[in-house]
Write a protein that holds these residues in place. Structure first.
Motif, PDB file in Angstrom:
ATOM      1  N   TYR A 145      -2.640  -2.106   8.597  1.00  0.00           N
ATOM      2  CA  TYR A 145      -1.422  -2.358   7.832  1.00  0.00           C
ATOM      3  C   TYR A 145      -0.318  -1.440   8.348  1.00  0.00           C
ATOM      4  O   TYR A 145      -0.515  -0.241   8.491  1.00  0.00           O
ATOM      5  CB  TYR A 145      -1.679  -2.093   6.341  1.00  0.00           C
ATOM      6  N   TRP A 188       0.837  -1.196   0.000  1.00  0.00           N
ATOM      7  CA  TRP A 188       0.000   0.000   0.000  1.00  0.00           C
ATOM      8  C   TRP A 188       0.870   1.244   0.000  1.00  0.00           C
ATOM      9  O   TRP A 188       2.033   1.201   0.388  1.00  0.00           O
ATOM     10  CB  TRP A 188      -0.951   0.022   1.193  1.00  0.00           C
ATOM     11  N   ALA A 236      -3.422   0.571  -3.251  1.00  0.00           N
ATOM     12  CA  ALA A 236      -3.223  -0.602  -2.399  1.00  0.00           C
ATOM     13  C   ALA A 236      -3.683  -1.865  -3.107  1.00  0.00           C
ATOM     14  O   ALA A 236      -4.547  -1.814  -3.988  1.00  0.00           O
ATOM     15  CB  ALA A 236      -4.004  -0.434  -1.095  1.00  0.00           C
ATOM     16  N   THR A 247       0.203   5.707   0.380  1.00  0.00           N
ATOM     17  CA  THR A 247      -0.713   6.843   0.503  1.00  0.00           C
ATOM     18  C   THR A 247       0.078   8.136   0.382  1.00  0.00           C
ATOM     19  O   THR A 247       1.253   8.191   0.739  1.00  0.00           O
ATOM     20  CB  THR A 247      -1.453   6.850   1.860  1.00  0.00           C
ATOM     21  N   VAL A 264      -4.825   6.953  -2.163  1.00  0.00           N
ATOM     22  CA  VAL A 264      -4.478   5.608  -1.718  1.00  0.00           C
ATOM     23  C   VAL A 264      -4.309   4.704  -2.929  1.00  0.00           C
ATOM     24  O   VAL A 264      -5.166   4.666  -3.815  1.00  0.00           O
ATOM     25  CB  VAL A 264      -5.577   5.020  -0.800  1.00  0.00           C
TER      26      VAL A 264
END
Length: 142
Positions: free
Chosen positions: A128, A55, A68, A57, A66
């Motif tokens: 996460y 992921w 992911a 961001t 984002v």
């Protein structure tokens, strides 16, 4: 007469000590401060992780982008807050809360690089772990 004077002085001194001991000094413990709204336009971060799922961001202003393995690429408006532990950005994606938490602490990423922040991304009941750096680092067009 002299003993009465000494008794009065001792009694007055004792009362002064009691008054001083009962005086409460107000202090501000910064570690106990509650979270407060912050101007999100003043902060920007790039956070990422590769454990379990990949992921990435980017927070810039009041926007959170984002990318992911578990979510289509998306950009949402976030509400930011800050406290003595770090920053937190919140929004909703597909009816689920999404929260990015960034704490000032050294973080070693999967490639062994040292980063200035620890990042935690929570979405759809899962959390996460990853790292973050100051600044919005956009991906290169491919």
């Amino acid at each position: 007469m002299r003993s009465l004077l000494l008794t009065t002085i001792c009694l007055t001194g004792s009362l002064a000590l009691v008054a001083c001991n009962n005086h409460r000094v107000e202090t501000t413990d910064l570690s106990q401060q509650s979270t407060m709204e912050m101007p999100v336009a003043s902060a920007a971060f790039t956070a990422f992780g590769n454990k379990e799922k990949s992921w990435r961001t980017v927070v810039k202003g009041n926007k959170l982008s984002v990318e992911a393995d578990f979510l289509k690429p998306i950009t949402v408006v976030v509400v930011g807050s800050a406290n003595t532990n770090g920053f937190e950005y919140e929004s909703t994606v597909n009816g689920q809360p999404i929260i990015l938490n960034i704490r000032k602490n050294i973080c070693i990423d999967d490639n062994g690089y040292q980063n200035e922040f620890i990042a935690t991304l929570s979405y759809a009941g899962r959390t996460y772990q990853g790292c973050a750096v100051a600044g919005a680092i956009e991906t290169a067009p491919t």
